[in-house]
Design a protein around this motif. Structure first.
Motif, PDB file in Angstrom:
ATOM      1  N   ASP A   2       3.819   9.588  10.037  1.00  0.00           N
ATOM      2  CA  ASP A   2       2.572   8.976  10.481  1.00  0.00           C
ATOM      3  C   ASP A   2       1.670   8.541   9.332  1.00  0.00           C
ATOM      4  OD1 ASP A   2       3.243   9.270  13.120  1.00  0.00           O
ATOM      5  OD2 ASP A   2       2.191  11.178  13.353  1.00  0.00           O
ATOM      6  N   SER A   3       1.697   9.281   8.223  1.00  0.00           N
ATOM      7  CA  SER A   3       0.747   8.986   7.156  1.00  0.00           C
ATOM      8  C   SER A   3       1.384   8.430   5.887  1.00  0.00           C
ATOM      9  CB  SER A   3      -0.060  10.242   6.812  1.00  0.00           C
ATOM     10  OG  SER A   3       0.811  11.272   6.369  1.00  0.00           O
ATOM     11  N   LEU A  26       8.213  -2.089  -1.388  1.00  0.00           N
ATOM     12  CA  LEU A  26       7.322  -0.984  -1.009  1.00  0.00           C
ATOM     13  C   LEU A  26       5.945  -1.490  -0.597  1.00  0.00           C
ATOM     14  CD1 LEU A  26       8.158   1.678  -3.736  1.00  0.00           C
ATOM     15  CD2 LEU A  26       8.684   1.802  -1.301  1.00  0.00           C
ATOM     16  N   VAL A  27       5.408  -2.443  -1.353  1.00  0.00           N
ATOM     17  CA  VAL A  27       4.103  -3.023  -1.014  1.00  0.00           C
ATOM     18  C   VAL A  27       4.181  -3.724   0.343  1.00  0.00           C
ATOM     19  CG1 VAL A  27       2.408  -4.789  -1.657  1.00  0.00           C
ATOM     20  CG2 VAL A  27       3.270  -3.199  -3.383  1.00  0.00           C
ATOM     21  N   SER A  28       5.231  -4.496   0.562  1.00  0.00           N
ATOM     22  CA  SER A  28       5.398  -5.213   1.840  1.00  0.00           C
ATOM     23  C   SER A  28       5.526  -4.252   3.017  1.00  0.00           C
ATOM     24  CB  SER A  28       6.635  -6.115   1.796  1.00  0.00           C
ATOM     25  OG  SER A  28       6.471  -7.134   0.862  1.00  0.00           O
ATOM     26  N   MET A  29       6.320  -3.204   2.833  1.00  0.00           N
ATOM     27  CA  MET A  29       6.480  -2.218   3.907  1.00  0.00           C
ATOM     28  C   MET A  29       5.168  -1.507   4.192  1.00  0.00           C
ATOM     29  SD  MET A  29      10.216  -0.642   2.952  1.00  0.00           S
ATOM     30  CE  MET A  29      10.123   0.635   4.190  1.00  0.00           C
ATOM     31  N   GLY A  30       4.428  -1.205   3.138  1.00  0.00           N
ATOM     32  CA  GLY A  30       3.130  -0.568   3.333  1.00  0.00           C
ATOM     33  C   GLY A  30       2.188  -1.434   4.152  1.00  0.00           C
ATOM     34  N   GLY A  34       0.893  -0.520   7.760  1.00  0.00           N
ATOM     35  CA  GLY A  34      -0.491  -0.104   7.589  1.00  0.00           C
ATOM     36  C   GLY A  34      -0.631   1.209   6.835  1.00  0.00           C
ATOM     37  N   LEU A  35       0.288   1.451   5.882  1.00  0.00           N
ATOM     38  CA  LEU A  35       0.274   2.691   5.112  1.00  0.00           C
ATOM     39  C   LEU A  35       0.183   2.385   3.622  1.00  0.00           C
ATOM     40  CD1 LEU A  35       3.156   4.528   7.001  1.00  0.00           C
ATOM     41  CD2 LEU A  35       0.703   4.969   7.232  1.00  0.00           C
ATOM     42  N   THR A  36      -0.498   3.243   2.893  1.00  0.00           N
ATOM     43  CA  THR A  36      -0.612   3.051   1.447  1.00  0.00           C
ATOM     44  C   THR A  36       0.087   4.156   0.668  1.00  0.00           C
ATOM     45  OG1 THR A  36      -2.715   4.226   1.412  1.00  0.00           O
ATOM     46  CG2 THR A  36      -2.796   1.798   1.620  1.00  0.00           C
TER      47      THR A  36
END
Length: 114
Positions: A2-3, A26-30, A34-36
């Motif tokens: 979830d986080s 990784l940036v695209s998946m984030g 909606g995760l950082t």
């Protein structure tokens, strides 16, 4: 999770471009989820790159984007490449990317979720 994202990577990275591609993924998946935060499992990944390749990625647009979005990445590197992992950690941290390497998943997850 979830986080945070859990990303398992295997195979080999042969150039700074491939290393930047992984960072871009990784940036695209984030953004997509909606995760950082991300847990990067690299136990079976070989990086055939050197310090100059790592520096190039640190200077790339994807590193700027990761820093701007407040990314936090915990990496569980291949134990055979721990020195290279430390180099990557140093370069990215010097570029304001919150990236740390860990030896065990429990400690990595605790840092990600703190």
């Amino acid at each position: 999770m979830d986080s945070y994202l859990i990303v398992t990577v295997s195979g080999s990275i042969e150039s700074s471009e491939e290393l930047a591609d992984l960072a871009g993924l990784l940036v695209s998946m984030g953004r997509e989820y909606g995760l950082t935060r991300a847990l990067l499992k690299e136990y079976r990944l070989t990086k055939n790159v050197d310090a100059l390749d790592i520096y190039s990625v640190g200077e790339s647009q994807v590193s700027v984007e990761a820093a701007a979005m407040g990314a936090r990445v915990a990496c569980l590197p291949n134990p055979d490449e721990i020195q290279l992992a430390h180099t990557l950690e140093t370069v990215l941290c010097n570029r304001s990317v919150n990236y740390r390497i860990f030896e065990d998943e429990e400690t990595a997850v605790a840092w990600l979720t703190s």
